[in-house]
Scaffold this active site. Structure first.
Site, PDB file in Angstrom:
ATOM      1  CE1 TYR A  76      -3.829  -1.840   4.904  1.00 16.60           C
ATOM      2  CE2 TYR A  76      -3.188  -0.008   4.368  1.00 16.60           C
ATOM      3  CZ  TYR A  76      -3.796  -0.988   3.936  1.00 16.60           C
ATOM      4  OH  TYR A  76      -4.131  -1.397   2.636  1.00 16.60           O
ATOM      5  CE  LYS A 112      -1.571  -4.011   2.760  1.00 16.59           C
ATOM      6  NZ  LYS A 112      -1.880  -5.462   2.301  1.00 16.59           N
ATOM      7  CB  SER A 150      -0.814  -0.049   1.369  1.00 14.78           C
ATOM      8  OG  SER A 150      -1.615   1.205   1.455  1.00 14.78           O
TER       9      SER A 150
END
Length: 306
Positions: free
Chosen positions: A167, A171, A154
């Site tokens: 997150y 990622k 991401s």
């Protein structure tokens, strides 16, 4: 079914395939000839609960279109569960050729307010999950001297976004994992690549929208469909991508990007070495022109998707 069959005879596992990006990749892989293991525990965005419905629906969609697919409800966050996902492919289709590590959850919170659970859960699904299933498949890939791994990263990790420390860390960790797999498994004909997708999905719909900048970012994402990501994933799974490994791509509507990877951009040197004072007086002023700003993804991708 498509006339172009880039994945004929191949067996592919797609995790988190009950909806969103994973669903479109599973459908596209099947349309291009792959036999697909549709993995999804059917949990909520917080990772809680289990429902066989999403995976079963995608399996039915594939079969209705003339393809072959089976469902898997195991969690990638559990190493034994990842092993069972790989075994489902072997039991149903006799082999395994590719994996798309797409499963994910969100637990957004500002770093200084993030709980241990919010940190652990996201890393377990994204980073541990990608490791677990990749490692479970590695002996098969090594034995058959082939295999392709496609991991979803991401721009939250590659560039940055607020309130996503868990997150973002997961990622960006996946990028390092993918590169290590590419290096370690190269001699066995195994490839590993990352895709950073721009697409509106159920998971992305939970992004906190509390600033005009976030509102603008979400508005742009809503224009991008998961189906736009699937063609690149199918290509990377295919033999046509036999020379592509260790790369980071991104899909933004009709645009495909190749991302840079960290390399030195500037250096300073003194024959007599450095002191903290010399660093402050000379090194940092010389390097400062090449500093990266505290960008977020929307600061970099400022133009409307085509």
């Amino acid at each position: 079914m498509s006339a172009t069959r880039m994945l004929d005879g191949k067996v592919v596992v797609v995790t988190g395939a009950g909806g969103g990006i994973g669903r479109d990749i599973a459908l596209s892989a099947a349309a291009h000839g792959a036999m697909v293991v549709v993995n999804d525990i059917g949990a909520g965005l917080d990772g809680k609960g289990q429902d066989e419905g999403p995976a079963a629906c995608v399996v039915q969609e594939i079969r209705s279109a003339g393809g072959e697919a089976v469902a898997s409800l195991d969690s990638v966050a559990d190493a034994e569960g990842a092993g069972r996902i790989v075994q489902v492919a072997r039991d149903a289709f006799g082999r395994l050729d590719g994996i798309v590590n797409n499963a994910g959850i969100l637990r957004d919170a500002f770093f200084h307010k993030m709980s241990d659970e919010e940190w652990d859960k996201v890393l377990k699904v994204h980073l541990y999950g990608s490791f677990n299933i990749s490692r479970a498949a590695a002996p098969l890939f090594k034995e058959q001297q082939s295999g392709s791994l496609v991991h979803m990263t991401s721009t939250s990790g590659l560039i940055g976004n607020r309130a996503q420390a868990n997150y973002s860390a997961a990622k960006l960790g996946i990028v390092g994992l993918s590169k290590s797999i590419a290096l370690d498994m190269e001699r066995f004909g195994v490839r590993s690549n990352c895709i950073a997708p721009f697409a509106w999905s159920r998971m992305i719909s939970s992004i906190k929208v509390d600033t005009p900048e976030q509102e603008a970012r979400v508005a742009r994402l809503q224009q991008m469909t998961p189906a736009k990501v699937a063609p690149l994933a199918v290509y990377l799974l295919s033999d046509r991508a036999s020379d592509v490994s260790g790369q980071i791509f991104s899909v933004r509507n009709n645009e495909i990007f190749l991302f840079s990877q960290p390399r030195p951009v500037r250096s300073v040197q003194r024959d007599d070495g450095w002191t903290p004072e010399r660093i402050a007086d000379h090194a940092m002023p010389a390097l400062a022109a090449s500093f990266h700003r505290l960008d977020v993804s929307s600061d970099v991708f400022t133009w409307d998707p085509v």
